[in-house]
Design a protein around this motif. Structure first.
Motif, mmCIF file in Angstrom:
data_model
loop_
_atom_site.group_PDB
_atom_site.id
_atom_site.type_symbol
_atom_site.label_atom_id
_atom_site.label_comp_id
_atom_site.label_asym_id
_atom_site.label_seq_id
_atom_site.Cartn_x
_atom_site.Cartn_y
_atom_site.Cartn_z
ATOM 1 N N PHE A 228 -8.629 27.529 0.877
ATOM 2 C CA PHE A 228 -7.476 27.675 -0.305
ATOM 3 C C PHE A 228 -6.958 26.289 -0.718
ATOM 4 O O PHE A 228 -6.388 25.581 0.124
ATOM 5 N N TRP A 229 -7.114 26.187 -2.008
ATOM 6 C CA TRP A 229 -6.519 25.030 -2.561
ATOM 7 C C TRP A 229 -5.293 25.577 -3.726
ATOM 8 O O TRP A 229 -5.728 26.356 -4.384
ATOM 9 N N VAL A 230 -4.311 24.749 -3.769
ATOM 10 C CA VAL A 230 -3.040 25.117 -4.831
ATOM 11 C C VAL A 230 -2.849 24.134 -5.396
ATOM 12 O O VAL A 230 -2.726 22.912 -5.032
ATOM 13 N N ALA A 231 -2.683 24.337 -6.830
ATOM 14 C CA ALA A 231 -2.393 23.196 -7.788
ATOM 15 C C ALA A 231 -0.808 22.921 -7.473
ATOM 16 O O ALA A 231 0.118 23.972 -7.636
ATOM 17 N N ARG A 232 -0.580 21.728 -7.376
ATOM 18 C CA ARG A 232 0.986 21.073 -7.368
ATOM 19 C C ARG A 232 1.104 20.566 -8.335
ATOM 20 O O ARG A 232 0.602 20.746 -9.628
ATOM 21 N N GLU A 233 2.441 20.139 -8.587
ATOM 22 C CA GLU A 233 2.974 19.522 -9.631
ATOM 23 C C GLU A 233 2.069 18.245 -10.061
ATOM 24 O O GLU A 233 1.509 17.478 -9.353
ATOM 25 N N VAL B 226 -22.446 21.512 2.720
ATOM 26 C CA VAL B 226 -22.843 21.563 1.408
ATOM 27 C C VAL B 226 -21.755 22.705 0.942
ATOM 28 O O VAL B 226 -21.481 24.119 1.618
ATOM 29 N N VAL B 227 -21.087 22.658 -0.449
ATOM 30 C CA VAL B 227 -20.287 23.808 -0.806
ATOM 31 C C VAL B 227 -21.055 24.548 -1.618
ATOM 32 O O VAL B 227 -21.781 24.074 -2.586
ATOM 33 N N MET B 228 -21.058 25.853 -1.404
ATOM 34 C CA MET B 228 -22.018 26.920 -1.992
ATOM 35 C C MET B 228 -21.303 27.656 -3.073
ATOM 36 O O MET B 228 -22.057 28.045 -4.288
ATOM 37 N N SER B 229 -20.074 28.075 -3.021
ATOM 38 C CA SER B 229 -19.327 28.684 -4.113
ATOM 39 C C SER B 229 -17.849 28.395 -4.172
ATOM 40 O O SER B 229 -17.273 27.957 -3.291
ATOM 41 N N LEU B 230 -17.561 28.785 -5.352
ATOM 42 C CA LEU B 230 -16.196 28.441 -5.611
ATOM 43 C C LEU B 230 -15.603 29.664 -6.517
ATOM 44 O O LEU B 230 -16.094 30.475 -7.154
ATOM 45 N N LEU B 231 -14.140 29.954 -6.180
ATOM 46 C CA LEU B 231 -13.527 31.113 -6.966
ATOM 47 C C LEU B 231 -12.098 30.351 -7.475
ATOM 48 O O LEU B 231 -11.289 30.027 -6.699
ATOM 49 N N SER B 232 -12.036 30.458 -8.778
ATOM 50 C CA SER B 232 -10.772 30.051 -9.461
ATOM 51 C C SER B 232 -9.786 31.351 -9.449
ATOM 52 O O SER B 232 -10.256 32.156 -10.356
ATOM 53 N N TRP B 233 -8.515 31.376 -8.952
ATOM 54 C CA TRP B 233 -8.007 32.413 -9.142
ATOM 55 C C TRP B 233 -6.381 32.052 -9.428
ATOM 56 O O TRP B 233 -5.601 31.454 -8.237
ATOM 57 N N ASP B 234 -5.957 32.330 -10.523
ATOM 58 C CA ASP B 234 -4.709 31.904 -10.949
ATOM 59 C C ASP B 234 -4.478 30.512 -10.770
ATOM 60 O O ASP B 234 -5.273 29.553 -11.100
ATOM 61 N N GLN B 235 -3.508 30.038 -10.050
ATOM 62 C CA GLN B 235 -3.379 28.444 -9.634
ATOM 63 C C GLN B 235 -3.930 28.047 -8.293
ATOM 64 O O GLN B 235 -3.711 27.331 -7.872
ATOM 65 N N CYS B 236 -4.857 28.780 -7.705
ATOM 66 C CA CYS B 236 -5.609 28.640 -6.520
ATOM 67 C C CYS B 236 -6.897 28.345 -6.899
ATOM 68 O O CYS B 236 -7.467 28.746 -7.870
ATOM 69 N N LEU B 237 -7.586 27.607 -5.895
ATOM 70 C CA LEU B 237 -8.970 27.711 -5.692
ATOM 71 C C LEU B 237 -9.551 27.895 -4.440
ATOM 72 O O LEU B 237 -9.050 27.342 -3.463
ATOM 73 N N LEU B 238 -10.726 28.680 -4.156
ATOM 74 C CA LEU B 238 -11.173 29.025 -3.152
ATOM 75 C C LEU B 238 -12.465 28.451 -2.914
ATOM 76 O O LEU B 238 -13.421 28.858 -3.907
ATOM 77 N N THR B 239 -12.766 27.781 -2.001
ATOM 78 C CA THR B 239 -14.056 27.293 -1.921
ATOM 79 C C THR B 239 -14.756 27.474 -0.422
ATOM 80 O O THR B 239 -13.996 27.820 0.372
ATOM 81 N N CYS B 240 -16.095 27.634 -0.474
ATOM 82 C CA CYS B 240 -16.774 28.173 0.641
ATOM 83 C C CYS B 240 -17.965 27.530 0.915
ATOM 84 O O CYS B 240 -18.570 26.555 0.193
#
Length: 225
Positions: free
Chosen positions: A128-133, A106-120
């Motif tokens: 860490f997820w990064v927005a591409r083109e 289960v994904v418990m929490s998210l953090l959106s930071w600039d063009q990145c997304l951190l999921t735990c």
């Protein structure tokens, strides 16, 4: 008066400004929800729900719309799920843009930071997820803990350096430093973890108001005179 927002044909019963959004949401007895640009005051979208709206409120990134015999719920950001995925929603159309797979629990929490997304997740990992083109999010890094991760928060220390705190189900809160490109900074102990605060008996978000002060005191202890 800064602006006059016109367009609804009946009484406006609710106004909401969701967290992390520059859009203002209004609900009316005319059965529509209007989305207004917070900078220009122009109406960007009109959603006709087909029923008279009785109320509209928000909590964080969630918008709740009271309709006859039901409540419509919108989440205006990335949303963690019990099926181990993360759903990314378009803030303008409220349509699903992407489903992120990779966690094994289960994904418990998210953090959106600039063009990145951190999921735990309870699978012991932070991703860490990064927005591409084109806006698609792609995984670029995975960090593992020894126990399930319940909550993640991000802030900057007194010097403007990015800090990530995560609370785990071993009753600890761990603090991590990131560099300017939001990559983990390794420390002399061979770990990315800067500090581990043991036996925290309340969730990290409960400590949220005092965390910046706590972090500054831990990273920059007062020197004895």
């Amino acid at each position: 008066m800064l602006a006059r927002l016109e367009g609804h044909k009946k009484s406006v019963v609710g106004v909401a400004l969701p967290s992390g959004s520059d859009k203002l949401y209004t609900g009316s007895r005319d059965g529509t929800v209007r989305v207004w640009d917070g900078n220009s005051g122009k109406c960007d979208h009109v959603f006709n729900l087909g029923f008279e709206i009785g109320s509209l409120i928000c909590e964080g990134s969630w918008v709740f719309i009271g309709l006859p015999n039901l409540v419509r719920v919108w989440n205006l950001s990335s949303e963690g799920s019990m099926d181990n995925t993360v759903t990314v929603w378009d803030l303008e159309t409220l349509q699903c843009k992407q489903t992120l797979n990779g966690h094994k629990d289960v994904v418990m929490s998210l953090l959106s930071w600039d063009q990145c997304l951190l999921t735990c997740s309870l699978d012991h990992t932070m991703k860490f997820w990064v927005a591409r083109e084109g806006g698609k999010l792609e995984p670029v890094d995975t960090h593992e803990e020894k126990s399930g991760i319940l909550k993640v928060l991000g802030l900057q220390d007194a010097k403007g350096k990015p800090i990530v705190l995560c609370s785990c189900n071993d009753n600890c809160v761990r603090l991590y430093e990131l560099d300017s490109s939001l990559k983990w900074i390794a420390h002399d102990n061979g770990s990315n973890c800067k500090l581990s605060l043991g036996w925290i008996i309340c969730p990290v978000d409960v400590l949220h108001e005092n965390i910046p002060i706590l972090v500054d005191q831990l990273l920059n202890p007062a020197k004895e005179t």
